[in-house]
Design an enzyme around this catalytic site. Structure first.
Site, PDB file in Angstrom:
ATOM      1  CG  HIS A  60      -5.539  -2.548   0.208  1.00  0.00           C
ATOM      2  ND1 HIS A  60      -4.566  -2.622  -0.760  1.00  0.00           N
ATOM      3  CD2 HIS A  60      -5.106  -1.627   1.111  1.00  0.00           C
ATOM      4  CE1 HIS A  60      -3.585  -1.766  -0.450  1.00  0.00           C
ATOM      5  NE2 HIS A  60      -3.895  -1.167   0.675  1.00  0.00           N
ATOM      6  CG  ASP A  92      -6.120  -4.290  -3.353  1.00  0.00           C
ATOM      7  OD1 ASP A  92      -6.991  -3.417  -3.135  1.00  0.00           O
ATOM      8  OD2 ASP A  92      -4.912  -4.134  -3.063  1.00  0.00           O
ATOM      9  CB  SER A 121      -0.928  -0.067   1.218  1.00  0.00           C
ATOM     10  OG  SER A 121      -2.007   0.772   1.048  1.00  0.00           O
TER      11      SER A 121
END
Lengths: 196, 386
Positions: free
Chosen positions: B359, B326, B164
């Site tokens: 995610h 995701d 991320s």
């Protein structure tokens, strides 16, 4: 590794120059690339769809992209590699002619290995038994085959002729040896080195 | 829980009790010049290290945290029940093997977990910076970390890794400091924030800023805007999961097993989001949330150029990982990075892991990530030794 695959790999190895760059389309678990890295010191890159095969490639230290060739061979500039390899994968791609066109742009030379559908045992199975043939190079049943296209050595030679691709080298392999006479009848596999 | 208890609970393949360390630099007049042109100093970075740096300092790995993470990536702090945020990946025999590697994790600037950020005291006013804190970017975070890496005496990192926002820092490292990294592992990330990503962040920021307690960021010493921050975190958590992972985790189950026809959080998913929101506000500063989400939104590593153009100087080998489910950082964004690698001739591997966790997968798909990262690092390390 079977004897047949050993012979086929050694042919591909012989054709490839030391320290060249290779893109293997449908590289599987990276066996061929890993041999090329060890023995020919090539710069290798694979493209493969199967996630488990990706893990095996990484285990072997092979750089690989998890991609679907049915989406085309995107992103590479022309002549990015010395060789693009399509070993036993061309017949599994939805649009083989588009991939081959891209491959011949991205690579200076393209090595293609195909199973021969016109092998005499395959012909016999169709003719005498009336069944879809199962051979050493086409080992699948109709319901589980990953192959989408069925072609013969003659088909591929004609195709290259029509497209204006130059067949620089070709070798045909039977059960255990190299076939020199009537390859379209006696060879299980054809391997070609082509260029534009 | 007292110390003894927590010590007994520590599993064997764990780095054990860890401590956060602090490094201060950029003392005036040598402040760090930020991306915005503003100057910031002195700057403190909180960091932790695991494993031992080898003699030739060739085994160092920099681990980058995500939006809400901190320097405490592995092991246990004294008396804590829970280990660091990537404990499953860092430790003896794990993906980042502390028997072989020296792993560094630092809290970013702008943070609130020991590094200089909006809740730190501004030496010029002797009050917390609040909204006086300058806007920071991913590039600033990385530039600050470079001082830490210099301080630790490491010339070249074996790898930089993160998921991320950590992945963005990873990309920034390989682009900004091509000679300082052998490889990079960007996970579930992007080379630039998309409109949808910015949109979610803006809604989350608005949740904080519309809390009356926010008071233009001057809430220190008073009631913090915890309602707003909790709502922001709840929105965040929705985006970290997938439709499928939520269905699997909560379904339509309710706490009471019957419909109560009230606006209380009766569904399990509601309870979960409330719990996540409420626990987050205890450890996180609302202004930091604003600053870091803004840093994410400003992230566009190529700017006016094409990504492959900025990748032309990259010398690091990359392992790019994305997850199928995701939708916050969709796999197509990782494929854009792959495309740039192809055009720039960057040696790279890309794997799209078939995960249903959304995610959050980068914190949860441990087996697959370990499988990839372990072998990749062995390969990079042996290449380095050649």
């Amino acid at each position: 590794m079977s004897d047949k695959i050993k012979i086929e790999y050694s042919i591909v190895m012989n054709w490839i120059k030391d320290e060249s760059s290779i893109l293997d389309l449908g590289c599987g678990d990276g066996e061929l690339l890993s041999l090329l890295v060890q023995q020919k010191k090539v710069r290798a890159q694979g493209i493969e769809l199967d996630e488990q095969a990706i893990y095996k490639c990484v285990e072997r230290g092979i750089s690989v992209f998890h991609e679907d060739l049915d989406n085309g061979l995107k992103g590479y500039a022309d002549k990015s590699f010395d060789y693009v390899v399509l070993y036993q994968s061309l017949q599994q791609i939805k649009k083989p002619d588009i991939i081959l066109r891209d491959a011949i742009n991205v690579g200076r030379k393209v090595i293609v290995g195909i199973p021969n559908f016109a092998y005499y045992k395959a012909r016999a199975q169709i003719f005498f038994k009336g069944i879809v043939p199962v051979t050493t190079s086409l080992p699948y049943e109709w319901y589980n085959t990953p192959n989408l296209h069925f072609l013969s050595i003659s088909d591929f030679i004609n195709y290259c002729k029509n497209k204006g691709f130059k067949i620089e080298k070709s070798i045909f392999i039977g059960e255990k040896s190299i076939i020199k006479i009537f390859p379209n009848l006696f060879a299980l596999t054809g391997i070609f080195l082509i260029s534009k | 829980m007292d110390k003894k208890q927590s010590d007994n609970l520590i599993p064997k393949n764990n780095v054990g009790i860890t401590e956060t360390k602090y490094f201060t630099f950029a003392e005036p007049p040598n402040e760090l010049v930020l991306d915005s042109g503003e100057k910031l100093g002195p700057i403190t970075l909180a960091y932790e290290t695991y494993g031992k740096l080898n003699e030739d300092k060739s085994n160092a790995i920099l681990c980058e945290h995500a939006l809400s993470g901190d320097a405490h990536a592995a092991g246990y702090h004294k008396g804590d029940k829970n280990p660091g945020w990537w404990d499953t990946m860092i430790g003896p025999g794990k993906a980042f093997d502390t028997d072989k590697n020296y792993i560094i994790c630092s809290n970013v600037i702008g943070g609130c977990r020991g590094s200089t950020g909006p809740s730190s005291i501004n030496p010029k006013t002797n009050k917390p910076y609040g909204m006086e804190f300058p806007i920071i970017t991913i590039k600033d975070m990385v530039n600050a970390q470079r001082y830490l890496i210099d301080h630790l005496g490491i010339k070249k990192l074996l790898t930089v890794v993160g998921g991320s926002m950590g992945g963005m820092q990873t990309l920034q490292w390989i682009v900004s400091y091509p000679d300082r990294v052998c490889s990079g592992i960007p996970i579930a990330t992007t080379a630039k924030h998309s409109s949808q990503q910015i949109a979610f962040n803006e809604v989350e920021r608005q949740a904080v800023m519309s809390d009356p307690n926010w008071q233009d960021g001057n809430y220190y010493g008073e009631s913090a805007p915890i309602r707003g921050l909790a709502v922001a975190r709840m929105i965040g958590h929705i985006t970290y999961m997938s439709d499928k992972s939520m269905a699997e985790k909560f379904g339509r189950r309710s706490k009471e097993n019957k419909t109560i026809f009230k606006f209380d959080p009766d569904f399990e998913v509601e309870g979960y989001l409330h719990y996540r929101g409420d626990s987050f506000v205890k450890r996180f500063d609302a202004n930091t949330y604003l600053y870091i989400t803004k840093a994410l939104d400003y992230f566009d590593i190529a700017g006016d150029k094409q990504l492959y153009e900025v990748f032309k100087n990259v010398k690091a080998e990359l392992l790019i990982i994305a997850f199928k489910s995701d939708w916050l950082y969709p796999a197509y964004q990782s494929r854009e990075i792959v495309k740039a690698c192809k055009l720039a001739g960057v040696d790279a591997t890309y794997c799209e892991i078939d995960s249903t966790y959304g995610h959050d997968a980068f914190l949860l798909e441990i087996e697959q990530e370990t499988n990839l990262i372990k072998h990749f690092l062995e390969h990079v390390y042996s290449g380095r030794k050649k």
